[in-house]
Design an enzyme around this catalytic site. Structure first.
Site, PDB file in Angstrom:
ATOM      1  N   LYS A   1     -29.159-110.833   6.674  1.00 60.16           N
ATOM      2  CA  LYS A   1     -28.651-110.483   5.354  1.00 60.16           C
ATOM      3  C   LYS A   1     -28.350-111.698   4.482  1.00 60.16           C
ATOM      4  O   LYS A   1     -28.197-111.567   3.273  1.00 60.16           O
ATOM      5  CB  LYS A   1     -27.389-109.626   5.491  1.00 60.16           C
ATOM      6  CG  LYS A   1     -27.673-108.162   5.767  1.00 60.16           C
ATOM      7  CD  LYS A   1     -28.477-107.530   4.634  1.00 60.16           C
ATOM      8  CE  LYS A   1     -28.613-106.033   4.769  1.00 60.16           C
ATOM      9  NZ  LYS A   1     -29.393-105.447   3.650  1.00 60.16           N
TER      10      LYS A   1
ATOM     11  N   CYS B   1     -24.407 -88.921  18.353  1.00 66.14           N
ATOM     12  CA  CYS B   1     -24.399 -89.137  19.799  1.00 66.14           C
ATOM     13  C   CYS B   1     -23.299 -90.129  20.154  1.00 66.14           C
ATOM     14  O   CYS B   1     -23.563 -91.258  20.570  1.00 66.14           O
ATOM     15  CB  CYS B   1     -25.759 -89.640  20.272  1.00 66.14           C
ATOM     16  SG  CYS B   1     -25.940 -89.652  22.074  1.00 66.14           S
TER      17      CYS B   1
ATOM     18  N   CYS C   1     -34.304 -85.487  25.435  1.00 65.98           N
ATOM     19  CA  CYS C   1     -33.316 -86.491  25.825  1.00 65.98           C
ATOM     20  C   CYS C   1     -32.916 -86.293  27.286  1.00 65.98           C
ATOM     21  O   CYS C   1     -32.570 -85.182  27.703  1.00 65.98           O
ATOM     22  CB  CYS C   1     -32.084 -86.404  24.931  1.00 65.98           C
ATOM     23  SG  CYS C   1     -30.773 -87.556  25.398  1.00 65.98           S
TER      24      CYS C   1
END
Length: 380
Positions: free
Chosen positions: A256, A319, A335
């Protein structure tokens, strides 16, 4: 994996489902464009190992600089709606890519394109943006050098701290620089050097280990002046030589700050999910740094930046380590760690049409995320 909170009842808050785009005014497009080919035309000056010309970046004006960073590290949720193709899954090492990666990751990206999470609104990458907006500092007045410094300080504050508290601490420092030190730019090296360490510690009391972090920030400010030309380092060794800065913070700051994708940022969510899906060896990868090194062997470089933001947001809202929403997750049919009881109890599980179920799930995920955002703003 057993679901430890299956009896926990969750209150759903119905809100209008509108597509919300979290964007920075720093990265607002205008009629001006940047000839990014200039980067390759510059023959003199420091050149990184990843094709980023640091001297060229230092010469960019604010709007040009922010457009350059955006071109390298795009956080636009709309880009996650497009599935990644098998043809795009190429890595330089020739290492085998886990068979489950693409089907799982594409669905996770789709869910993330509809969900607003704390990392999207108040993560490290948003701190300089949020604070400057809050304090009324216009984008054209933000010196890129100050932006890079503010980003570095944000990552240092973020260690073992919730995004909301990290954002508040950064705002406290900025307001002190503006109101007490009379520095119109907010957080600058001059301001950090002037602030007494005890005052700085008090300003950031809302974050964990605030006294230690205050000391790290003071020492970092002096090191930047003495050893790095009053700017943040442009390589991972330099970044990690600063007190309190580890690999995750370092690679994110390079991304960044300079648009340099030199490594993958791996936090607790990325570490946990990659082990859970067996994208890395769950036995050998005991730390986030182990996971980072194994991921970088096979993950295509084009995904090195985005995977952190995508998986962190997914781990924050869908999750979680505790209280997973397998009933709303579009990955719940493939999953390996899904909670079958939770899935069977869901009304969506009974739907025969897979596309209809996907649409309803995305609708609910969008509703939940907007409801959480609404409650968070009311608390403030």
């Amino acid at each position: 994996m057993r679901e430890t909170s299956k009896h926990r009842k969750r209150k759903y808050i119905a809100v209008d489902v509108d597509e919300v785009e979290v964007r920075s005014k720093y990265f607002k497009k205008d009629d001006r464009t940047i000839d990014l080919s200039q980067e390759t035309k510059i023959k003199n000056g420091s050149q990184s190992d990843h094709g980023v010309n640091i001297d060229w970046i230092k010469g960019l004006k604010p709007i040009e600089y922010f457009e350059w960073i955006e071109s390298r590290t795009c956080d636009d949720p709309r880009t996650w709606r497009r599935p990644i193709t098998k043809e795009e899954m190429k890595n330089e090492s020739g290492a085998e890519i886990p068979e489950s990666f693409l089907p799982i990751y594409n669905r996770v990206r789709l869910m993330r394109s509809k969900v607003n999470t704390p990392v999207d609104a108040m993560g490290c990458s948003m701190i300089p943006v949020l604070v400057s907006d809050k304090c009324g500092i216009p984008s054209e007045k933000v010196d890129p050098k100050n932006f890079r410094l503010q980003f570095l300080i944000g990552t240092m504050l973020s260690a073992q701290t919730r995004d909301e508290r990290m954002a508040q601490a950064a705002l406290n420092i900025t307001e002190y620089c503006l109101n007490t030190l009379k520095i119109a730019e907010g957080i600058t090296l001059k301001g950090l050097l002037e602030i007494d360490e005890s005052i700085l510690a008090n300003l950031i009391r809302c974050v964990s280990f605030y006294t230690r972090k205050a000391n790290f920030i003071k020492r970092t400010a002096q090191l930047l002046v003495d050893s790095f030309g009053s700017d943040i380092p442009c390589d991972i060794d330099g970044i990690m030589s600063l007190p309190g800065v580890g690999p995750k913070m370092g690679y994110l700051t390079l991304q960044k700050g300079w648009g340099l994708i030199a490594g993958i940022c791996v936090d607790v969510h990325v570490h946990r999910l990659c082990k859970m899906w067996n994208w890395v060896d769950p036995i050998k990868c005991k730390t986030a740094e182990h996971t980072r090194k194994e991921l970088q062997i096979w993950l295509p470089h084009s995904l090195w930046y985005e995977i952190n933001t995508v998986l962190v947001g997914f781990g924050q809202l869908i999750c979680m380590a505790r209280g997973k929403r397998c009933d709303l997750c579009l990955v719940n049919d493939i999953c390996n760690a899904r909670n079958l009881n939770l899935i069977k109890s869901s009304k969506f599980h009974q739907m025969e049409n897979k596309e209809d179920m996907e649409e309803v799930c995305l609708h609910w995920l969008d509703t939940i995320s907007n409801g959480i955002t609404t409650r968070r703003h009311k608390k403030k």
